[in-house]
Design a protein around this motif. Structure first.
Motif, mmCIF file in Angstrom:
data_model
loop_
_atom_site.group_PDB
_atom_site.id
_atom_site.type_symbol
_atom_site.label_atom_id
_atom_site.label_comp_id
_atom_site.label_asym_id
_atom_site.label_seq_id
_atom_site.Cartn_x
_atom_site.Cartn_y
_atom_site.Cartn_z
ATOM 1 N N UNK A 246 0.907 -1.292 0.088
ATOM 2 C CA UNK A 246 -0.028 0.080 -0.041
ATOM 3 C C UNK A 246 1.050 1.282 0.000
ATOM 4 N N UNK A 247 0.701 2.237 -1.023
ATOM 5 C CA UNK A 247 1.399 3.066 -0.978
ATOM 6 C C UNK A 247 0.783 4.515 -0.587
ATOM 7 N N UNK A 248 -0.650 4.601 -0.894
ATOM 8 C CA UNK A 248 -1.214 5.666 -0.489
ATOM 9 C C UNK A 248 -2.719 5.357 -0.076
ATOM 10 N N UNK A 249 -3.463 6.387 0.320
ATOM 11 C CA UNK A 249 -4.856 6.271 0.817
ATOM 12 C C UNK A 249 -5.631 7.315 0.184
ATOM 13 N N UNK A 250 -6.679 6.764 -0.393
ATOM 14 C CA UNK A 250 -7.901 7.737 -1.105
ATOM 15 C C UNK A 250 -8.725 8.295 0.077
ATOM 16 N N UNK A 251 -8.904 9.676 0.240
ATOM 17 C CA UNK A 251 -9.515 10.280 0.882
ATOM 18 C C UNK A 251 -10.673 11.443 0.209
ATOM 19 N N UNK A 252 -11.813 10.795 -0.176
ATOM 20 C CA UNK A 252 -12.876 11.472 -1.197
ATOM 21 C C UNK A 252 -11.932 11.688 -2.508
ATOM 22 N N UNK A 253 -11.794 13.162 -2.904
ATOM 23 C CA UNK A 253 -11.047 13.398 -4.306
ATOM 24 C C UNK A 253 -9.409 13.449 -3.925
ATOM 25 N N UNK A 254 -8.984 13.178 -2.812
ATOM 26 C CA UNK A 254 -7.563 13.570 -2.268
ATOM 27 C C UNK A 254 -7.013 12.041 -2.008
ATOM 28 N N UNK A 255 -5.533 12.276 -2.435
ATOM 29 C CA UNK A 255 -4.921 10.995 -2.073
ATOM 30 C C UNK A 255 -3.863 11.562 -1.152
ATOM 31 N N UNK A 256 -3.247 10.722 -0.179
ATOM 32 C CA UNK A 256 -2.059 11.073 0.823
ATOM 33 C C UNK A 256 -1.521 9.877 0.998
ATOM 34 N N UNK A 257 -0.054 10.105 0.808
ATOM 35 C CA UNK A 257 0.891 8.760 0.830
ATOM 36 C C UNK A 257 0.654 8.268 2.182
ATOM 37 N N UNK A 258 1.170 7.085 2.351
ATOM 38 C CA UNK A 258 1.055 6.468 3.687
ATOM 39 C C UNK A 258 2.302 7.136 4.558
ATOM 40 N N UNK A 259 3.328 7.533 4.043
ATOM 41 C CA UNK A 259 4.127 8.179 4.970
ATOM 42 C C UNK A 259 3.725 9.576 5.722
ATOM 43 N N UNK A 260 2.984 10.469 4.876
ATOM 44 C CA UNK A 260 2.432 11.622 5.133
ATOM 45 C C UNK A 260 1.047 11.236 6.339
ATOM 46 N N UNK A 261 0.496 9.948 5.799
ATOM 47 C CA UNK A 261 -0.538 9.775 6.722
ATOM 48 C C UNK A 261 -0.102 9.148 8.215
ATOM 49 N N UNK A 262 1.128 8.689 8.118
ATOM 50 C CA UNK A 262 1.614 8.123 9.456
ATOM 51 C C UNK A 262 2.078 9.326 10.215
ATOM 52 N N UNK A 263 2.536 10.313 9.410
ATOM 53 C CA UNK A 263 3.035 11.605 10.268
ATOM 54 C C UNK A 263 1.692 12.384 10.783
ATOM 55 N N UNK A 264 0.857 12.394 10.224
ATOM 56 C CA UNK A 264 -0.395 13.224 10.614
ATOM 57 C C UNK A 264 -0.951 12.410 11.938
ATOM 58 N N UNK A 265 -0.930 11.092 11.808
ATOM 59 C CA UNK A 265 -1.514 10.327 12.720
ATOM 60 C C UNK A 265 -0.669 10.385 14.008
ATOM 61 N N UNK A 266 0.619 10.199 13.827
ATOM 62 C CA UNK A 266 1.554 10.341 14.988
ATOM 63 C C UNK A 266 1.343 11.646 15.615
ATOM 64 N N UNK A 267 1.346 12.793 14.996
ATOM 65 C CA UNK A 267 0.993 14.142 15.446
ATOM 66 C C UNK A 267 -0.230 14.091 16.221
ATOM 67 N N UNK A 268 -1.322 13.505 15.686
ATOM 68 C CA UNK A 268 -2.755 13.416 16.163
ATOM 69 C C UNK A 268 -2.619 12.696 17.791
ATOM 70 N N UNK A 269 -1.809 11.715 17.571
ATOM 71 C CA UNK A 269 -1.677 10.879 19.008
ATOM 72 C C UNK A 269 -0.951 11.582 20.034
ATOM 73 N N UNK A 270 0.258 12.464 19.457
ATOM 74 C CA UNK A 270 0.929 13.178 20.465
ATOM 75 C C UNK A 270 0.056 14.101 21.016
ATOM 76 N N UNK A 271 -0.687 14.777 20.426
ATOM 77 C CA UNK A 271 -1.659 15.893 20.812
ATOM 78 C C UNK A 271 -2.436 15.393 21.812
ATOM 79 N N UNK A 272 -3.011 14.260 21.422
ATOM 80 C CA UNK A 272 -4.068 13.512 22.384
ATOM 81 C C UNK A 272 -3.761 13.160 23.731
#
Length: 279
Positions: free
Chosen positions: A1-27
């Protein structure tokens, strides 16, 4: 798996993991900080910003020669050029400094950063293991612009192969084409394959003529199979297969000379000798 489709947008797995890690850190930071009445959300955002800026600076310094004559390219982060080690060191150093200066936030900030790093590192490792199961050249029905079948494995032979998934309607695909055209001429021992996604060969041929592009191995994937097989939901996507046919790197989004150079480093240097007369 290289990317994830979110509606009309696509986000690479690497970028998605960064966002997820940042959200977890915030929580985590919010939960612990609430108990101790020490909010750390703003501090975490500062750390993230320092990490990203440092990672970009580290990348530009490392590939400075590739930016000669393209000074604006140094700040154009659309090429995904970030040096992971530099960014991580900067983030940890800045975190340590903040914890030393501000004792009140040490527990909340330390826990938040640790949680983010654990999520990012753990998920990255799991996805890397999953991707290792599908590392060979995919068996996808491709044709040349005369609609004759082409076997990708036979085309690759015993050379490293770069497969670029693109379309004529994709602006970043168009912008990166001259970079790939130049690389195809500079590195004759590397196969560059341009697998158009979903368009008729005549449409592709007209596009190449209009853009004055001289490319070899331009193929058509009328059914968009390649992207689905490799798990890519966005264009452009570029895949790097070594001489043994193993996937050694991927890049989602526009390539610059610098980001392409970084990915080509995954190949045996013997294949990267420039053509005679090339710079």
């Amino acid at each position: 798996m290289l990317s994830v489709g979110i509606g009309p947008l696509s986000l690479s797995i690497g970028h998605l993991l960064l966002v997820l890690a940042f959200v977890v850190a915030l929580v985590v930071g919010a939960l612990i900080g609430r108990k101790e009445k020490t909010p750390v959300a703003g501090t975490l955002a500062d750390i993230f910003l320092v990490a990203m800026v440092s990672a970009r600076i580290g990348f530009v310094v490392r590939y400075f020669s590739e930016y000669q004559g393209d000074w604006l390219g140094m700040i154009d982060i659309r090429d995904g050029g970030f040096d992971l080690v530099t960014g991580l060191i900067a983030a940890l150093a800045f975190t340590g400094y903040l914890m030393w200066k501000r004792a009140a936030i040490r527990r909340a900030l330390g826990s938040a950063v640790a949680a983010g790093l654990i999520i990012w590192g753990g998920m990255s490792g799991i996805i890397a293991l999953i991707n290792q199961q599908t590392r060979g050249l995919p068996e996808v029905a491709l044709t040349d612009l005369n609609e004759r079948p082409v076997d990708l494995a036979s085309l690759a032979g015993d050379k490293p192969t770069v497969v670029n998934l693109w379309a004529t309607w994709c602006p970043p695909c168009i912008r990166e084409m001259p970079v790939l055209e130049d690389a195809q001429q500079r590195y004759p021992n590397v196969n560059f394959v341009f697998a158009n996604q979903g368009e008729h060969p005549e449409t592709i041929r007209k596009f190449l003529m209009a853009q004055n592009l001289n490319l070899s191995h331009v193929l058509s994937d009328r059914q968009n199979r390649f992207g689905r097989v490799v798990g890519s939901h966005g264009l452009p996507t570029t895949l790097f297969y070594n001489a043994e046919g193993h996937l050694v790197d991927t890049h989602m989004g526009e390539l610059s000379r610098a980001s392409l150079a970084r990915s080509l480093e995954r190949f045996d240097p013997a294949y990267l000798r420039p053509a005679t007369g090339s710079d």
